[in-house]
Structures are given as structure tokens and as C-alpha cells.
Write a protein that holds these residues in place. Structure first.
Motif, short mmCIF file in Angstrom:
data_model
loop_
_atom_site.label_atom_id
_atom_site.label_comp_id
_atom_site.label_asym_id
_atom_site.label_seq_id
_atom_site.Cartn_x
_atom_site.Cartn_y
_atom_site.Cartn_z
N ILE A 103 -8.70 0.07 4.36
CA ILE A 103 -9.48 1.24 4.76
C ILE A 103 -10.76 0.82 5.48
CG2 ILE A 103 -10.75 3.24 3.88
CD1 ILE A 103 -8.68 3.35 1.60
N SER A 104 -11.31 -0.30 5.06
CA SER A 104 -12.45 -0.91 5.75
C SER A 104 -13.63 0.05 5.90
CB SER A 104 -12.00 -1.42 7.12
OG SER A 104 -12.99 -2.22 7.73
N GLY A 105 -13.90 0.83 4.86
CA GLY A 105 -15.08 1.69 4.87
C GLY A 105 -14.93 2.97 5.64
N ASN A 106 -13.74 3.32 6.10
CA ASN A 106 -13.53 4.57 6.82
C ASN A 106 -13.77 5.74 5.86
OD1 ASN A 106 -12.66 6.82 8.23
ND2 ASN A 106 -10.76 5.89 8.94
N PRO A 107 -14.77 6.58 6.10
CA PRO A 107 -15.09 7.67 5.16
C PRO A 107 -14.04 8.77 5.13
CG PRO A 107 -16.41 7.87 7.15
CD PRO A 107 -15.70 6.57 7.26
N ASN A 108 -13.15 8.80 6.11
CA ASN A 108 -12.13 9.85 6.15
C ASN A 108 -10.91 9.54 5.30
OD1 ASN A 108 -13.53 11.43 8.19
ND2 ASN A 108 -12.98 9.80 9.62
N VAL A 109 -10.80 8.30 4.85
CA VAL A 109 -9.64 7.87 4.08
C VAL A 109 -10.08 7.42 2.70
CG1 VAL A 109 -7.67 6.28 3.99
CG2 VAL A 109 -8.49 7.11 6.20
N GLN A 110 -9.39 7.91 1.68
CA GLN A 110 -9.75 7.57 0.30
C GLN A 110 -8.54 7.03 -0.43
OE1 GLN A 110 -13.03 7.75 -1.06
NE2 GLN A 110 -11.88 6.41 -2.44
N LEU A 111 -8.80 6.11 -1.33
CA LEU A 111 -7.76 5.49 -2.13
C LEU A 111 -8.04 5.74 -3.60
CD1 LEU A 111 -5.38 3.46 -2.60
CD2 LEU A 111 -7.12 1.65 -2.55
N LEU A 112 -7.05 6.21 -4.34
CA LEU A 112 -7.16 6.41 -5.77
C LEU A 112 -6.06 5.65 -6.49
CD1 LEU A 112 -7.82 10.26 -5.90
CD2 LEU A 112 -9.50 8.44 -5.99
N MET A 113 -6.42 4.88 -7.49
CA MET A 113 -5.47 4.15 -8.29
C MET A 113 -5.38 4.79 -9.67
SD MET A 113 -3.44 1.50 -7.96
CE MET A 113 -4.18 0.37 -6.79
N VAL A 114 -4.17 5.15 -10.09
CA VAL A 114 -3.95 5.83 -11.37
C VAL A 114 -3.72 4.79 -12.46
CG1 VAL A 114 -2.53 7.51 -12.61
CG2 VAL A 114 -2.93 7.78 -10.15
N PRO A 115 -4.60 4.66 -13.42
CA PRO A 115 -4.40 3.68 -14.49
C PRO A 115 -3.11 3.95 -15.25
CG PRO A 115 -6.62 4.58 -14.54
CD PRO A 115 -5.84 5.43 -13.59
N ASP A 116 -2.33 2.90 -15.46
CA ASP A 116 -1.03 3.01 -16.15
C ASP A 116 -0.07 3.94 -15.42
OD1 ASP A 116 -1.81 1.32 -18.24
OD2 ASP A 116 -2.77 2.97 -19.30
N GLY A 117 -0.41 4.33 -14.20
CA GLY A 117 0.43 5.24 -13.45
C GLY A 117 1.69 4.57 -12.95
#
Length: 529
Positions: A485-499
Motif C-alpha cells: 500500500i506504501s502509505g496510500n490513504p485511499n487503501v486500507q488493510l485489515l487483518m482479522v485475528p484468528d480469522g
């Protein structure tokens, strides 16, 4: 420094609630299941059908049908849109000989001002359209739901010359854009549009955002892998490294036991031979007659490859503790105190466990048997009386696309490598490579991975994109990272714990983790502003 956020079940609910308020301007008391009940068409749906019937008369769509969705008990509408096989053929004027009829289903219609969830299907639709899903995002948004079948899948097949090079992302993205533009032009889908999908469908969501970013207002891709080669090792490595290390010691012990089980069986030559012969008879009885004279080495490779694929699949959808507890404590041969039936039952159990098949596990109460995706063109063609034997039409559309541009994951056989010959290890790698045999192999020379384009896209795009991955999903190994993503404010990443590998965030088991709702809320605000 970029931080990857780890939302729990409730924080994801907060996240989507914010999406609701930002997209629709409604308050959180509007969030919930679709309003209305029964099968009587609402005024809004009746208005929709009036417009669709007019579109059918004008030839803009074909074969309009109406039914009732099984999960919502509300009406749906389905139809077909004529698409060019090659969207870059400037001479195309709607000739059926150079086209395909793409199936579209309006799974639910809440009204012209409601937001619309666009389900970017990566495969065929449900065989019975009344079983089309009403996803969790739609439940929260109280949205319309439009699902577009992937080209070359299900019933969305070329009507003339069949050329697999057009079963690519760039053409599917153009298909979806034409459908969305057509529906928007009728004034019955005025609200914001959110495209979403999971796994291959999540990849399709991303490709749409990359090729035509103005099509929707937001894109939410769940569990979408982007392989960089025909045999990308990152998913297999992620399973044996990251997924394994994410668990507490008790669960790591279960993983160790699941891997050691196959090692123990490979080392127990007499019992292995019995299991392999049992498998031979079983496979032949199911019509795989090529195994009747197969060597022991061939049967062994089939067994190991199948077991590892089954492990991978169970790791995607279930926590290891749900199924590893059925592993035998030890591998034992026939002993005088065992009856012949007990011995046969034991060998049969080992065979079934090696395959970790869903029928067996469902019988044990371990898993709910998932729906089987029917996505081969041959079956659809056969149902229409068409010739499915020419032009490689009996090939699997997804596997064919992996040979051209998607690539595929490779299992990691390092645990069993010391217990097989070099030739057997080479055969394992061949078996795990889905596109290594015909008819796919002849197209591999044209492989050009789309993953590098995706990596460049997420760095600079102005489209609002949210990627959601499960921490214990092997496909996360080939997912988008914060570095991408390299700091792009339009793109977000979410990681689901144990998901794991799903998008059912309203399920209380989606993320049994610590509440971090405020951080997730802030992340969504950053994406949507």
C-alpha cells in the motif's frame, strides 16, 4: 510507520456501521436484516420489474425471470446482458456470433435510493438462483444486491468461437462496468455502489477497481490472493510458518501431529501398502480406471498430495483444533487381537482421514459441508446440447485463468520430502500444480501475472479500497501487505485475528479477539473521507 490493524468481530461491525452512515447517511438504528417479508413484490420491486420488462422489449436484456430468494424470502430478478467476447474489438456491433450472454441477478431490491452491493462473482452463480447469497455487508447496509456471473462460467458462455484468452480480468471488468452502467442509466440505482467479493471474487473486485475505478464508490475485497507465479510458494509457506506460529503451543502441537501423521504412515510400509490398495479399489469404483494398474509410487503421491490439499482446505475454513483431534494417537498394523472387520475398519478410517473429505468430517460433526462450486463450462454446454469437446471447452475456467494471468499457490511438502524418493517429490510438485496438465499446459507459455499490476495499482489509486484478510488463512500469504500500500490513504488493510477464509463478519466466531473498535473506526474514516 504503517500499522496493520487487527479488528475483532464487534469492531468489524462498527467498521461496517460507519460505512453505512457514510454511504447512506442513515443512523445506526437502520442497520439490520432486509425490511419486509413474504413473497409479495413491494412497490419498489414492481417498479423495477416494469423497467426491466421495458429493457427486455428493447433488446437491452434477455430472458427476464422472477423468483423468490430462499434466505430473504423476497423477490429477485434475473436476466442476461449481451457482451462482446473481446471488449477491444472496435468492429463489434452486437453480433451473437462474437458475443456471450452474461447472466445477472438482482438478488434483492430495496429501492432506488438504497445503496447497492455489487457481488463481483469470480465463478458461476448458484445453480438455483433462489440460493444466491445475501452477504453480511448487504445486511448491514440494507442494500440492493446485484450479482454478475463471471464470463466463461456457469451460463455466461460464448455463443460462437471459443477463445480462452478472453477469459481474462480486463474483459470481466469491462463486463461488470457495462452491467453497472446499464442499470444506473435507468434511474433505479441512485445510491452509492459498493463492490465486494471473497477469494477469487475478491480478486475480481480488485480488478474492477484497478481497470474502472469510477464504477463503484468503494471496493471491499476479502481474502484475495495475488500470486506472482504459476506455482507461488508463499501460501504454502505461510501455512507452515505464519499460521503455525500464530497459534498457542497446544494448537501448534496439533499441527505438528497432523503433519507427523503422514510421516508415520509413510514410514510404516506394510500399513501404507494396505491403505494404498484400499485407495486403488475405491478410486476405480468411482470411475478412475487409470488407477487400476497404477504403481505403488503413483498411489503414494496421490495420497500425500490429496492429504496436503485437504489440510490446506481445512486450514482455510476451520481451526485446526476442529479436526486434528481425530488423528489416531499412533499408527498400528494388524495384530492378532484385532478382528478382520476391526482391521478393515481401521484401514478405511486411515484412508478417509488421509483424504480429510468433507463427507467424513461432516459425519463426524466437524464441519458443515460447503456448497460445491460448479464452474466448468462443459456441464453448462452439455445442458444446452452444445459440443463441449472442442476448443478445450471442458476445461475449468478458473484453472485456465491461472495459466494465463492469475497463477496459483504451491503446497509445501518439506515435512515429507525425506520420506519419498526424488522422483516422487518431483511428482508431488507436478500434482500440486493444477495447470501443469493439458489442456492448461499449452497456454502456460503465455502466462503474464496480473499481480504486479495490482501491486502498482494499490500504491497510487484514488479509488477507496479495503482489503480484509484472515490471520490464519493460508491465502493471506499472497495477499496485499502494508508495504504494498506504501502509505496510500485511499487503501486500507485489515487483518482479522484468528480469522480464516470467509467474509461472514456477523458470525460471532469470525474473530474471537480483543476489541479494538476505535482503531478500526478511525481506519474506515480514513478510507471513506
Amino acid at each position: 510507520m504503517k500499522t496493520t490493524l487487527y479488528p475483532s468481530f464487534w469492531s468489524i461491525k462498527v467498521m461496517l456501521a460507519l460505512v453505512v452512515m457514510i454511504i447512506t447517511g442513515c443512523s445506526d438504528d437502520k442497520i439490520g436484516a432486509p425490511s419486509g417479508g413474504g413473497v409479495t413484490p413491494t412497490k419498489d420491486f414492481s417498479a423495477l420489474m416494469t423497467v426491466l420488462r421495458d429493457m427486455e422489449k428493447k433488446g437491452e436484456i434477455s430472458t427476464l425471470k422472477q423468483g423468490t430468494n430462499a434466505s430473504t424470502n423476497r423477490p429477485y430478478a434475473s436476466f442476461y446482458v449481451l457482451q462482446p467476447v473481446n471488449h477491444y474489438d472496435e468492429k463489434w456491433q452486437g453480433e451473437e456470433s462474437n458475443s456471450l450472454w452474461q447472466r445477472v441477478c438482482i438478488v434483492d431490491y430495496q429501492g432506488e435510493n438504497a445503496p447497492t452491493l455489487l457481488n463481483t462473482n469470480g465463478y458461476a452463480m448458484a445453480k438455483k438462483l433462489e440460493e444466491c447469497r445475501y452477504p453480511d455487508i448487504a445486511k448491514l447496509l440494507q442494500s440492493n444486491v446485484v450479482e454478475v456471473e463471471h464470463r466463461y462460467c456457469g451460463e455466461s458462455l460464448p455463443t460462437g468461437t471459443w477463445d480462452w484468452q478472453y477469459n481474462k480480468a480486463i474483459h470481466q471488468s469491462a463486463d461488470i462496468k457495462r452491467v453497472v452502467d446499464l442499470l444506473k442509466s435507468k434511474g433505479l440505482f441512485k445510491g452509492k455502489w459498493v463492490a465486494s467479493g471473497t477469494s477469487k471474487s475478491g480478486m475480481t473486485t480488485t480488478f474492477l477497481a484497478m481497470h474502472y475505478p469510477e464504477t463503484c464508490d468503494m471496493y471491499v475485497a476479502f481474502c484475495a490472493p495475488f500470486c506472482t507465479s504459476l506455482t507461488d510458494p508463499r501460501c504454502g509457506e505461510y501455512l507452515i510458518n505464519t499460521c503455525y506460529k500464530n497459534h498457542p503451543q497446544t494448537v501448534r502441537d496439533q499441527w505438528d501431529r497432523s503433519w507427523q501423521f503422514m510421516v508415520d504412515l509413510l514410514q510404516n510400509k506394510p500399513l501404507l501398502k494396505e491403505v494404498l490398495e484400499y485407495n486403488r479399489a475405491y478410486l476405480v469404483s468411482k470411475g478412475f480406471t487409470n488407477y487400476a494398474q497404477a504403481s505403488e509410487s503413483t498411489l503414494k503421491c496421490n495420497l500425500v498430495n490429496t492429504y496436503y490439499h485437504a489440510q490446506y482446505g481445512k486450514a482455510m475454513y476451520n481451526h485446526v483444533s476442529d479436526w486434528a483431534k481425530y488423528i489416531p494417537d499412533d499408527i498400528k498394523e494388524y495384530t492378532p487381537d484385532m478382528t478382520n472387520k476391526e482391521h478393515q475398519d481401521y484401514v478405511n478410517f486411515l484412508r478417509r482421514y488421509c483424504y480429510l473429505d468433507n463427507d467424513t468430517l461432516a459425519a463426524w460433526g466437524v464441519v458443515t459441508k460447503p456448497d460445491k462450486i460448479e464452474n466448468t463450462a462443459a456441464k453448462s454446454l452439455a445442458s444446452k446440447g452444445n459440443d463441449a469437446s472442442s476448443d478445450d471447452r471442458n476445461a475449468d475456467p478458473y484453472t485456465m485463468q491461472t495459466a494465463f494471468e492469475l497463477g496459483n499457490y504451491m503446497l509445501n511438502f518439506s515435512r515429507v520430502k525425506p520420506y519419498v524418493t526424488d522422483a516422487e517429490y518431483k511428482e508431488l510438485l507436478h500434482l500440486a500444480d493444477a495447470a501443469s496438465d493439458e489442456p492448461y499446459a499449452k497456454y502456460r507459455a503465455n502466462f503474464e501475472p496480473i499481480a504486479p499490476q495490482v501491486k502498482e495499482f494499490v500504491k497510487t489509486t484514488k479509488a477507496k479500497v479495503l482489503f480484509v484478510y484472515g490471520e490464519n488463512d493460508p491465502f493471506t500469504g499472497a495477499g496485499i501487505t502494508s508495504e504494498d500500500i506504501s502509505g496510500n490513504p485511499n487503501v486500507q488493510l485489515l487483518m482479522v485475528p484468528d480469522g480464516v477464509h470467509n467474509e461472514n463478519f456477523l458470525d460471532a466466531n469470525y474473530s474471537p479477539s480483543v476489541e479494538i473498535g476505535p482503531q478500526v473506526s478511525k481506519a474506515i474514516e480514513n478510507v471513506m473521507k
